[in-house]
Design a protein around this motif. Structure first.
Motif, short mmCIF file in Angstrom:
data_model
loop_
_atom_site.label_atom_id
_atom_site.label_comp_id
_atom_site.label_asym_id
_atom_site.label_seq_id
_atom_site.Cartn_x
_atom_site.Cartn_y
_atom_site.Cartn_z
N GLU A 1 0.81 -1.22 0.00
CA GLU A 1 0.00 0.00 0.00
C GLU A 1 0.84 1.27 0.00
OE1 GLU A 1 -2.85 -0.48 3.15
OE2 GLU A 1 -3.88 -2.10 2.09
N LYS A 2 1.84 1.27 -0.88
CA LYS A 2 2.71 2.43 -1.07
C LYS A 2 2.60 2.88 -2.53
CE LYS A 2 6.15 0.95 2.31
NZ LYS A 2 7.54 0.59 2.53
N PRO A 3 2.99 4.12 -2.82
CA PRO A 3 2.99 4.55 -4.23
C PRO A 3 3.96 3.68 -5.03
CG PRO A 3 3.29 6.43 -2.76
CD PRO A 3 3.41 5.19 -1.92
N PRO A 4 3.52 3.13 -6.15
CA PRO A 4 4.37 2.21 -6.90
C PRO A 4 5.66 2.84 -7.43
CG PRO A 4 2.39 2.73 -8.13
CD PRO A 4 2.22 3.30 -6.77
N LEU A 5 5.60 4.14 -7.74
CA LEU A 5 6.80 4.82 -8.25
C LEU A 5 7.40 5.79 -7.23
CD1 LEU A 5 5.75 5.38 -11.97
CD2 LEU A 5 7.26 3.62 -11.01
N GLY A 6 7.09 5.57 -5.96
CA GLY A 6 7.76 6.32 -4.89
C GLY A 6 7.08 7.59 -4.45
N ARG B 1 3.32 10.33 -5.30
CA ARG B 1 1.96 10.36 -5.86
C ARG B 1 1.77 11.42 -6.93
NH1 ARG B 1 -0.56 6.57 -3.14
NH2 ARG B 1 -0.18 6.25 -0.93
N ARG B 2 2.86 11.94 -7.48
CA ARG B 2 2.68 12.97 -8.51
C ARG B 2 2.05 12.36 -9.77
NH1 ARG B 2 8.24 11.98 -9.28
NH2 ARG B 2 8.87 11.84 -11.46
N GLN B 3 1.36 13.20 -10.51
CA GLN B 3 0.68 12.74 -11.71
C GLN B 3 1.70 12.45 -12.81
OE1 GLN B 3 -2.03 15.51 -13.53
NE2 GLN B 3 -2.96 13.93 -14.80
N ARG B 4 1.54 11.29 -13.44
CA ARG B 4 2.36 10.90 -14.57
C ARG B 4 1.43 10.53 -15.72
NH1 ARG B 4 5.03 8.98 -9.98
NH2 ARG B 4 7.28 9.28 -9.98
N LYS B 5 1.92 10.74 -16.94
CA LYS B 5 1.13 10.40 -18.12
C LYS B 5 1.90 9.39 -18.95
CE LYS B 5 0.46 14.75 -19.51
NZ LYS B 5 -0.06 15.87 -20.30
N GLY B 6 1.16 8.51 -19.61
CA GLY B 6 1.78 7.50 -20.44
C GLY B 6 1.18 7.43 -21.83
N LEU B 7 2.03 7.14 -22.78
CA LEU B 7 1.65 7.02 -24.19
C LEU B 7 2.16 5.68 -24.70
CD1 LEU B 7 0.59 8.63 -26.76
CD2 LEU B 7 2.96 9.30 -27.11
N PHE B 8 1.38 5.04 -25.53
CA PHE B 8 1.77 3.76 -26.12
C PHE B 8 1.87 3.90 -27.63
CE2 PHE B 8 0.20 -0.60 -27.55
CZ PHE B 8 1.46 -1.18 -27.46
N THR C 1 -2.35 -5.12 -22.13
CA THR C 1 -1.15 -5.22 -21.30
C THR C 1 -0.65 -3.85 -20.88
OG1 THR C 1 -0.53 -7.30 -22.37
CG2 THR C 1 1.23 -6.09 -21.23
N VAL C 2 -0.58 -2.92 -21.82
CA VAL C 2 -0.05 -1.59 -21.52
C VAL C 2 -0.99 -0.82 -20.59
CG1 VAL C 2 0.63 0.64 -22.51
CG2 VAL C 2 1.34 -1.50 -23.61
N ARG C 3 -2.27 -0.94 -20.82
CA ARG C 3 -3.24 -0.27 -19.93
C ARG C 3 -3.13 -0.83 -18.51
NH1 ARG C 3 -7.24 3.00 -22.10
NH2 ARG C 3 -7.38 3.02 -24.36
N ALA C 4 -2.95 -2.14 -18.41
CA ALA C 4 -2.79 -2.75 -17.08
C ALA C 4 -1.51 -2.25 -16.42
CB ALA C 4 -2.77 -4.27 -17.20
N LEU C 5 -0.42 -2.19 -17.17
CA LEU C 5 0.84 -1.67 -16.62
C LEU C 5 0.66 -0.26 -16.10
CD1 LEU C 5 3.95 -1.63 -16.15
CD2 LEU C 5 4.13 -0.78 -18.52
N PHE C 6 0.12 0.62 -16.94
CA PHE C 6 -0.04 2.01 -16.54
C PHE C 6 -0.95 2.14 -15.31
CE2 PHE C 6 1.01 4.04 -20.96
CZ PHE C 6 2.34 3.75 -20.78
N LYS C 7 -1.99 1.34 -15.26
CA LYS C 7 -2.88 1.38 -14.09
C LYS C 7 -2.12 0.96 -12.83
CE LYS C 7 -7.22 -0.57 -12.30
NZ LYS C 7 -7.60 0.59 -11.56
N VAL C 8 -1.35 -0.09 -12.93
CA VAL C 8 -0.60 -0.59 -11.77
C VAL C 8 0.40 0.45 -11.27
CG1 VAL C 8 1.21 -2.24 -11.09
CG2 VAL C 8 -0.88 -3.05 -12.18
N ILE C 9 1.07 1.14 -12.19
CA ILE C 9 2.11 2.08 -11.75
C ILE C 9 1.58 3.52 -11.63
CG2 ILE C 9 3.99 0.61 -12.56
CD1 ILE C 9 4.34 2.48 -14.98
N ASP C 10 0.26 3.67 -11.64
CA ASP C 10 -0.40 4.97 -11.46
C ASP C 10 0.01 6.00 -12.52
OD1 ASP C 10 -1.81 4.02 -9.29
OD2 ASP C 10 -0.41 4.81 -7.80
#
Length: 190
Positions: free
Chosen positions: A111-116, A118-125, A143-152
Motif C-alpha cells: 500500500e505504497k505509491p508504486p513509483l515512490g 503520488r505525482r501525476q504521470r502520463k503514459g503514451l503507447f 497489457t499496456v493499460r494494465a501496466l499504466f494502471k498498476v504504476i499509477d
C-alpha cells in the motif's frame, strides 16, 4: 518535465523507433528533459514469480531492470513503444512489464505509491504491426493499460499503425511522423 522513452523493438531504426524518436522530439520542443532506453540492449531476466517483492516492493533480481525502475520513478511522462509480435508486445517489452510485479507489490501488497510518490504521470503507447487485422492491437493495449494502471500512470493515448511491416514503411504513411511529434508535445502539456 522528464519524459522516458522505452524502445521495445529489437530492430534498431525500424518503424517503432522512428515513431518513438518523433514523440521524443515533440516532447523536447516543449522543454522536456528526455531519456530513451533500449530494452534489447539491457539484461532483463524474466520475472521468476518468487514473490520476494512482497516483502519490501523490491525485486531480488539484480540486473538492468533496477535501472529501469529508477528511470520510471524519475519520469513524469512514459512512452512505451513496441511492435506487435504474435499479437502482443515484444519479448523485450513483456519482460520489462512482467518485472513491474515489484511495483504491483508496492501498490497492492504494501500500500505504497508504486513509483515512490503520488505525482501525476502520463503514459503514451506506440505500436506498429505488419498485419491489417481489426483487433491487432487489443492484446498489447490490454497489457499496456494494465501496466499504466498498476504504476499509477494516466493513459494519455496511443499511436497504432497496422500494415507497416517493412523497415521504414512508416515514413510513407501520410502524417504518421507528424502525429508522433504532436503526441510528444501533448504529453508535456499540463
Amino acid at each position: 518535465m522528464k519524459v522516458l522513452g522505452i524502445a521495445g523493438s529489437p530492430r534498431r531504426g525500424g518503424n517503432t523507433d522512428l515513431l518513438l524518436a518523433e514523440v521524443i522530439k515533440g516532447a523536447v520542443s516543449q522543454g522536456a528533459e528526455t531519456k530513451t532506453i533500449i530494452l534489447n540492449d539491457l539484461d532483463i531476466t524474466p520475472c521468476q514469480h518468487c514473490d520476494a517483492c512482497f516483502e519490501a516492493g523490491q525485486c531480488r533480481i539484480k540486473d538492468d531492470m533496477q535501472m529501469v525502475y529508477q528511470e520510471l520513478e524519475k519520469a513524469d511522462g512514459i512512452v512505451l513503444a513496441s511492435p506487435v509480435h504474435f499479437m502482443g508486445l515484444t519479448a523485450q517489452a513483456k519482460a520489462m512489464v512482467d518485472r513491474c510485479q515489484a511495483l504491483w507489490a508496492r501498490k497492492y501488497i504494501l500500500e505504497k505509491p508504486p513509483l515512490g510518490d503520488r505525482r501525476q504521470r502520463k503514459g503514451l503507447f506506440i505500436a506498429v504491426g505488419g498485419m491489417k487485422l481489426a483487433k491487432l492491437f487489443e492484446p498489447s493495449l490490454a497489457t499496456v493499460r494494465a501496466l499504466f494502471k498498476v504504476i499509477d500512470v494516466d493513459y494519455a493515448g496511443d499511436l497504432l499503425f497496422s500494415g507497416m511491416d517493412e523497415k521504414g514503411a512508416i515514413t510513407k504513411h501520410p502524417g504518421a511522423l507528424k502525429q508522433a511529434f504532436t503526441a510528444g508535445q501533448k504529453l508535456v502539456e499540463a
